[in-house]
Design a protein around this motif. Sequence first.
Motif, short mmCIF file in Angstrom:
data_model
loop_
_atom_site.label_atom_id
_atom_site.label_comp_id
_atom_site.label_asym_id
_atom_site.label_seq_id
_atom_site.Cartn_x
_atom_site.Cartn_y
_atom_site.Cartn_z
N GLN A 61 0.81 -1.21 0.00
CA GLN A 61 0.00 0.00 0.00
C GLN A 61 0.85 1.27 0.00
OE1 GLN A 61 -2.56 -0.32 3.44
NE2 GLN A 61 -3.54 -2.18 2.68
N GLN A 62 2.16 1.10 0.08
CA GLN A 62 3.12 2.20 0.14
C GLN A 62 2.82 3.13 1.31
OE1 GLN A 62 3.44 4.02 -3.74
NE2 GLN A 62 4.21 2.15 -4.65
N LYS A 63 2.54 2.52 2.44
CA LYS A 63 2.24 3.24 3.68
C LYS A 63 3.14 2.71 4.79
CE LYS A 63 -1.44 5.28 1.99
NZ LYS A 63 -1.59 6.70 1.81
N ALA A 64 3.30 3.50 5.82
CA ALA A 64 4.07 3.07 6.98
C ALA A 64 3.25 2.09 7.80
CB ALA A 64 4.45 4.27 7.84
N VAL A 65 3.86 0.98 8.17
CA VAL A 65 3.16 -0.04 8.94
C VAL A 65 2.71 0.50 10.29
CG1 VAL A 65 5.19 -1.12 10.02
CG2 VAL A 65 3.16 -2.50 9.53
N VAL A 66 3.46 1.44 10.86
CA VAL A 66 3.07 2.00 12.16
C VAL A 66 1.81 2.84 12.07
CG1 VAL A 66 5.39 1.95 13.16
CG2 VAL A 66 4.63 3.98 11.93
N GLN A 67 1.48 3.32 10.87
CA GLN A 67 0.25 4.07 10.68
C GLN A 67 -0.90 3.17 10.24
OE1 GLN A 67 1.68 6.98 7.89
NE2 GLN A 67 2.04 8.48 9.50
N GLN A 68 -0.63 2.26 9.32
CA GLN A 68 -1.68 1.40 8.78
C GLN A 68 -2.11 0.32 9.76
OE1 GLN A 68 -2.63 3.47 6.26
NE2 GLN A 68 -3.23 1.59 5.26
N PHE A 69 -1.15 -0.29 10.43
CA PHE A 69 -1.42 -1.42 11.33
C PHE A 69 -0.63 -1.22 12.62
CE2 PHE A 69 -1.50 -2.83 6.87
CZ PHE A 69 -2.85 -3.13 6.76
N PRO A 70 -1.03 -0.26 13.44
CA PRO A 70 -0.22 0.16 14.59
C PRO A 70 -0.01 -0.92 15.66
CG PRO A 70 -2.37 1.22 14.65
CD PRO A 70 -2.25 0.53 13.31
N ALA B 56 5.06 -3.20 13.59
CA ALA B 56 4.88 -1.81 14.03
C ALA B 56 5.37 -1.63 15.46
CB ALA B 56 3.41 -1.40 13.90
N LEU B 57 5.04 -2.57 16.32
CA LEU B 57 5.50 -2.49 17.70
C LEU B 57 7.03 -2.56 17.77
CD1 LEU B 57 2.82 -4.79 19.37
CD2 LEU B 57 2.93 -2.29 19.42
N ALA B 58 7.63 -3.38 16.92
CA ALA B 58 9.10 -3.48 16.89
C ALA B 58 9.73 -2.19 16.39
CB ALA B 58 9.52 -4.65 16.00
#
Length: 107
Positions: free
Chosen positions: A54-63, A68-70
């Motif tokens: 999706q060309q998105k940051a994992v911390v934003q898309q799936f926090p 993302a936690l890592a």
Amino acid sequence: LHRFQVVANMVKDANHGQRLFHSFAQLVDRFLDVEVDLLGIVPRDDYLARAVRQQKAVVQQFPMSKSALAFRKLARSLSLKADSATLHGHVQFFAEQLVMSNEGRSA
């Protein structure tokens, strides 16, 4: 003697990351005049792959995903290191953005 921080990325789990880093550190020690430290481990998960597609940051898309936690844990480590050493350029920006992202979610 130079010292580098390494992130074990896209590994199965923390144990796999530790083993991978240990093997890498042995090779570096054998062939190069540098030292490496393990800064963090980012596990491979389906959410990270989806965020990349999706060309998105994992911390934003799936926090709440494992990756993302890592990344947040890695950002905290970098932030703590920034207190004792100066971070520059992209590393500083990366750490600041992840820490700010984490603070916004906990509010």
